[in-house]
Write an enzyme that holds these catalytic residues in place. Structure first.
Site, PDB file in Angstrom:
ATOM      1  N   CYS A  27     -10.205  71.970  93.528  1.00 43.93           N
ATOM      2  CA  CYS A  27      -9.550  72.756  94.576  1.00 43.93           C
ATOM      3  C   CYS A  27      -9.198  71.924  95.797  1.00 43.93           C
ATOM      4  O   CYS A  27      -8.684  72.453  96.771  1.00 43.93           O
ATOM      5  CB  CYS A  27     -10.448  73.910  95.002  1.00 43.93           C
ATOM      6  N   LYS A  29     -39.590  59.194  59.511  1.00 38.39           N
ATOM      7  CA  LYS A  29     -39.029  59.432  60.841  1.00 38.39           C
ATOM      8  C   LYS A  29     -37.520  59.626  60.766  1.00 38.39           C
ATOM      9  O   LYS A  29     -36.829  58.876  60.091  1.00 38.39           O
ATOM     10  CB  LYS A  29     -39.322  58.224  61.752  1.00 38.39           C
ATOM     11  N   TYR A  32     -50.857  73.867  66.767  1.00 36.16           N
ATOM     12  CA  TYR A  32     -50.650  74.041  65.328  1.00 36.16           C
ATOM     13  C   TYR A  32     -51.702  73.212  64.598  1.00 36.16           C
ATOM     14  O   TYR A  32     -51.776  71.998  64.801  1.00 36.16           O
ATOM     15  CB  TYR A  32     -49.269  73.537  64.917  1.00 36.16           C
ATOM     16  N   LYS A  70     -43.300  66.963  61.301  1.00 40.55           N
ATOM     17  CA  LYS A  70     -43.991  66.111  62.268  1.00 40.55           C
ATOM     18  C   LYS A  70     -43.643  66.653  63.651  1.00 40.55           C
ATOM     19  O   LYS A  70     -42.540  66.455  64.160  1.00 40.55           O
ATOM     20  CB  LYS A  70     -43.543  64.657  62.117  1.00 40.55           C
ATOM     21  N   CYS A 115     -19.016  70.866  96.477  1.00 41.35           N
ATOM     22  CA  CYS A 115     -17.743  71.319  97.026  1.00 41.35           C
ATOM     23  C   CYS A 115     -18.078  72.492  97.945  1.00 41.35           C
ATOM     24  O   CYS A 115     -18.752  73.424  97.534  1.00 41.35           O
ATOM     25  CB  CYS A 115     -16.821  71.778  95.897  1.00 41.35           C
ATOM     26  N   CYS A 117     -12.763  67.865  96.222  1.00 37.94           N
ATOM     27  CA  CYS A 117     -13.100  68.510  94.951  1.00 37.94           C
ATOM     28  C   CYS A 117     -11.933  68.384  93.972  1.00 37.94           C
ATOM     29  O   CYS A 117     -10.789  68.711  94.319  1.00 37.94           O
ATOM     30  CB  CYS A 117     -13.420  69.980  95.204  1.00 37.94           C
ATOM     31  N   CYS A 137     -13.522  78.012  95.622  1.00 39.07           N
ATOM     32  CA  CYS A 137     -13.196  77.012  94.604  1.00 39.07           C
ATOM     33  C   CYS A 137     -13.147  77.700  93.235  1.00 39.07           C
ATOM     34  O   CYS A 137     -14.083  78.370  92.837  1.00 39.07           O
ATOM     35  CB  CYS A 137     -14.254  75.913  94.607  1.00 39.07           C
ATOM     36  N   GLU A 179     -45.056  68.281  55.541  1.00 32.16           N
ATOM     37  CA  GLU A 179     -45.148  69.095  56.758  1.00 32.16           C
ATOM     38  C   GLU A 179     -44.152  68.577  57.786  1.00 32.16           C
ATOM     39  O   GLU A 179     -43.681  67.457  57.688  1.00 32.16           O
ATOM     40  CB  GLU A 179     -46.557  68.965  57.378  1.00 32.16           C
ATOM     41  N   ASP A 231     -43.518  67.130  67.529  1.00 31.23           N
ATOM     42  CA  ASP A 231     -43.483  66.140  68.601  1.00 31.23           C
ATOM     43  C   ASP A 231     -44.369  66.592  69.759  1.00 31.23           C
ATOM     44  O   ASP A 231     -43.907  67.142  70.748  1.00 31.23           O
ATOM     45  CB  ASP A 231     -42.037  65.952  69.074  1.00 31.23           C
TER      46      ASP A 231
HETATM   47  S1  IVH Z   1     -51.393  63.750  60.317  1.00 31.25           S
HETATM   48  C1  IVH Z   1     -54.400  60.530  59.538  1.00 31.25           C
HETATM   49  N1  IVH Z   1     -49.633  65.735  60.493  1.00 31.25           N
HETATM   50  O1  IVH Z   1     -47.998  62.246  64.484  1.00 31.25           O
HETATM   51  C2  IVH Z   1     -53.216  61.380  59.755  1.00 31.25           C
HETATM   52  N2  IVH Z   1     -49.748  64.157  62.261  1.00 31.25           N
HETATM   53  O2  IVH Z   1     -47.746  59.286  64.106  1.00 31.25           O
HETATM   54  C3  IVH Z   1     -52.806  61.530  61.156  1.00 31.25           C
HETATM   55  N3  IVH Z   1     -48.186  64.584  64.081  1.00 31.25           N
HETATM   56  O3  IVH Z   1     -51.039  61.211  65.888  1.00 31.25           O
HETATM   57  C4  IVH Z   1     -51.869  62.567  61.539  1.00 31.25           C
HETATM   58  N4  IVH Z   1     -47.289  66.408  63.238  1.00 31.25           N
HETATM   59  O4  IVH Z   1     -49.937  63.359  66.805  1.00 31.25           O
HETATM   60  C5  IVH Z   1     -50.150  64.629  61.071  1.00 31.25           C
HETATM   61  N5  IVH Z   1     -48.132  67.518  60.522  1.00 31.25           N
HETATM   62  C6  IVH Z   1     -48.661  66.429  61.106  1.00 31.25           C
HETATM   63  C7  IVH Z   1     -48.212  65.969  62.349  1.00 31.25           C
HETATM   64  C8  IVH Z   1     -48.780  64.813  62.898  1.00 31.25           C
HETATM   65  C9  IVH Z   1     -47.298  65.562  64.260  1.00 31.25           C
HETATM   66  C10 IVH Z   1     -48.417  63.472  65.040  1.00 31.25           C
HETATM   67  C11 IVH Z   1     -49.867  63.260  65.404  1.00 31.25           C
HETATM   68  C12 IVH Z   1     -50.201  61.863  64.986  1.00 31.25           C
HETATM   69  C13 IVH Z   1     -48.854  61.228  64.924  1.00 31.25           C
HETATM   70  C14 IVH Z   1     -48.871  60.067  63.954  1.00 31.25           C
END
Ligand code: IVH
Length: 672
Positions: free
Chosen positions: A417, A321, A231, A118, A432, A414, A437, A116, A120
């Site tokens: 000009c 990451k 999500y 991750k 300016c 500036c 300008c 999936e 932010d």
């Molecule tokens: S699973 C036990 N799935 O990443 C599993 N986390 O560094 C825990 N996060 O605290 C999380 N997308 O805030 C999971 N598809 C995803 C995620 C996700 C973002 C964040 C979440 C978690 C942090 C862990």
């Protein structure tokens, strides 16, 4: 009349279902079937019915997303099962090591994984009882989080209730928990930061902080204005992951009406994991939200249980990451750039450095104070960060590297000009002051043609430079007086590209009033304010001739913005320009219809109303033609008082102003 009451109840429920369906289409599936105005109409209809039948209002009604607010901060709540974090892998080898350990511990090589994004944002647990949203709790320390239900309810991608038939079909019991991520889309993040700058607040460093900051606000109506999204990525029943496969959980969550990120896939071995990572990295820059890596989870929930945890993280999942998008390089020079408003921005010219797939050779230093704060000198080594499509910025000086010695001084003239540069008292920016300008002209044309404004494709930097240098375009109205002949005098422009550009210009004439207002580049008037202005005034004429007071009646327009708009239209040169634009562009739009029931009546709101937030009440009064002001005077017609009204109530009594409650207010706004 029990028969009639029953009919109304059924009507209301039918209308709610219809609205829920459209909310789901719009906010979850991103595929609306009806225009916004039609949706608003349905909502208005429901509000009216509920106002007339307060006894039929239920907490899961779509009208109840913005309701009561938490009084003394948030209550602490223990999670049904700890919300853990993830261990990280920063490169291919670390991922391979993790995957091998999983196979060794599982005692088999046949393992399915779900990959999936991750996201932010911040994680959140939503508990449902009897199919209805009961609680929204932040992760907190993992064991105990904060109850932010009133804010979660305002997020339209969170279903307030799920029909029993839907749950049955998804094979999910009525009591369950959905966990996932609250995020703020990149565009809204930018908008939020612009708003904050306008209010002289510091910018949020990243969308995660912005989402977390918003979800912890004690004012749900503010949360409701932000486009937070949820999500879902976990389903729990009785505190355990459910059902047997994580991939089925995602499918069930989707069927239940949650937003599930579509970018997930099954992988059967480490090479397939790496392939997903490579694909996602390519998508990353094009996504409307930030991701900071990939999460990989063992698909079988039974195997998950067997693998268990180490410390605070599960053995059955890992976060891959992305490499941090920063780099270290040397500042070769600091130069200033002149913007559309004449603002001078200091820019660091860098020894080119690759960051996250692109070569960075410039980074913004924002303003004089920022240079001071960073303590940066020409020749210093600095850390540069690049996030999404934002302009790279210098984040710190590397103290352990050889230091530069050349201090940067803001120019007094500036660079474009030679006009005077001033830094007004209390302002962070140098400007300016020369109205003519050339940089201002060039930048204002580029801004006007930008995708989010009039969307004239092909009007890029080199073309605009030529147009300005040759005097073919002296203001934005001149764009509409360009001809093939004129364009053919430019370098690198043939008949075909000239025609394409003219077509684009012609197309832009169809842009709605709000874009035209936005395109004028009035200070403090962003996309959103332009929309409110167009909606409120309905025409450029009405806007041009509005007084500062009238301007302040517009949503989110305070004294500073009103003053700036008024000043803009008071300037004869600007009025002349707008007059020239009239023949080419849309000067009328759709004015938001307002009722007349409360025309001329002034209201003051105080205390907490039982069913409506202050913003919702204000909106209702304004929609009925009334005016809501902040303080009571003899001219106030009504004070609407809720619980804990404070001193305004005493003042009302003192002045003999009528004090009414929510119910009476509802009668006034819809007298039928
Ligand atoms: S699973 C036990 N799935 O990443 C599993 N986390 O560094 C825990 N996060 O605290 C999380 N997308 O805030 C999971 N598809 C995803 C995620 C996700 C973002 C964040 C979440 C978690 C942090 C862990």
């Amino acid at each position: 009349m029990p028969a009639k009451a029953h009919d109304t109840a059924a009507d209301i429920e039918k209308l709610r279902d219809e609205i829920r369906r459209h909310e789901h289409l719009y906010y979850v599936l991103d595929a609306p079937e009806i225009p916004d105005a039609e949706f608003d109409r349905l909502m208005q209809q429901l509000k009216k019915l509920e106002a007339a039948h307060a006894e039929l209002v239920t907490p899961d009604s779509p009208t109840q997303r913005v309701g009561g607010k938490p009084r003394e901060g948030f209550l602490k709540v223990e999670h049904s099962r700890p919300m853990l974090s993830l261990d990280n892998a920063y490169n291919e080898q670390e991922l391979r090591d993790w995957e091998r350990r999983v196979r060794e511990l599982a005692g088999t090589d046949k393992i399915d994984y779900v990959c999936e994004f991750k996201l932010d944002g911040m994680s959140m647990a939503l508990t449902y009882r009897g199919g209805k949203l009961e609680k929204g709790v932040t992760r907190g320390d993992g064991s105990v989080g904060e109850d932010v239900t009133s804010n979660v309810r305002t997020m339209r991608s969170v279903p307030l209730s799920i029909a029993a038939s839907v749950l049955k079909k998804a094979e999910v019991p009525q009591d369950f928990e959905a966990r996932g991520e609250v995020i703020i889309p990149a565009k809204d993040f930018e908008r939020m930061n612009e708003d904050r700058e306008r209010q002289n607040l510091s910018r949020f460093a990243n969308p995660r902080n912005a989402a977390a900051g918003t979800i912890r606000t004690l004012e749900p109506s503010i949360v409701a204005q932000r486009r937070l999204d949820f999500y879902a990525y976990f389903l729990l029943v009785g505190g355990r992951y459910y059902p047997e496969k994580h991939s089925d959980a995602l499918a069930a969550l989707k069927a239940m009406g949650f937003k599930v990120n579509p970018n997930h896939t099954l992988a059967h071995n480490v090479d397939e994991l790496l392939a997903f990572i490579a694909r996602s990295e390519q998508m990353r820059d094009k996504l409307p939200y930030e991701i900071d890596g990939i999460v990989i989870k063992v698909n079988s929930t039974r195997l998950q249980e067997r693998l268990g945890f180490t410390g605070k993280a599960p053995r059955w999942a890992i976060a891959y990451k992305y490499a941090a998008r920063s780099g270290v390089t040397q500042v070769e020079d600091i130069k200033v750039q002149v913007g559309r408003t004449g603002k001078l921005t200091p820019v660091a010219w860098l020894k080119p450095v690759p960051i996250g797939g692109t070569t960075v050779s410039r980074a913004t230093l924002h303003n004089e104070d920022e240079i001071e704060r960073l303590g940066v000198k020409i020749g210093d080594w600095v850390m540069v960060e690049r996030g999404g499509d934002v302009i790279p910025k210098v984040v710190k000086v590397m103290e352990d590297q050889p230091r530069g010695h050349k201090k940067f001084h803001f120019p007094e003239r500036c660079p474009e000009c030679d006009g005077h540069v001033v830094r007004a008292e209390g302002e962070a920016d140098h400007r300016c002051v020369n109205a003519n300008c050339p940089a201002k002209l060039r930048e204002s044309i580029l801004y006007f043609a930008a995708r989010s404004v009039m969307n004239i494709e092909g009007m890029g930097e080199s073309l605009v430079n030529q147009l300005c240098d040759r005097g073919l375009v002296k203001d934005i109205a001149d764009i509409y007086e360009l001809t093939e002949e004129k364009l053919l005098t430019l370098e690198r422009i043939g008949k075909k590209s000239a025609q394409n550009l003219l077509n684009e210009i012609e197309q832009s004439r169809k842009q709605p009033l709000e874009r035209v207002i936005y395109g004028l580049g009035i200070r403090f008037v962003g996309e959103r304010t332009a929309e409110f202005l167009a909606e409120h005034f309905g025409s450029m004429n009405a806007l041009m001739n509005a007084s500062v007071e009238e301007l302040q009646e517009v949503n989110e327009v305070g004294p500073r913005i009103a003053e700036s708009i008024h000043e803009f239209f008071a300037e004869p040169a600007n009025r002349k320009l707008v007059e020239r634009l009239r023949q080419y562009l849309n000067f009328t739009g759709k004015k938001k219809e307002r009722g007349t029931a409360l025309a001329g009546k002034t209201f003051v709101l105080t205390g907490t109303l039982p069913n409506y937030s202050r913003d919702a009440a204000k909106q209702m009064i304004e929609d009925a033609g009334g005016k809501v002001v902040g303080s009571i005077s003899k001219k106030t017609d009504y004070v609407v008082a809720g619980a804990d009204p404070g001193s305004k109530l005493d003042k009302a009594k003192e002045l003999g102003v009528a004090v009414i409650g929510e119910e009476e207010m509802l009668k006034l706004v819809s007298p039928t």
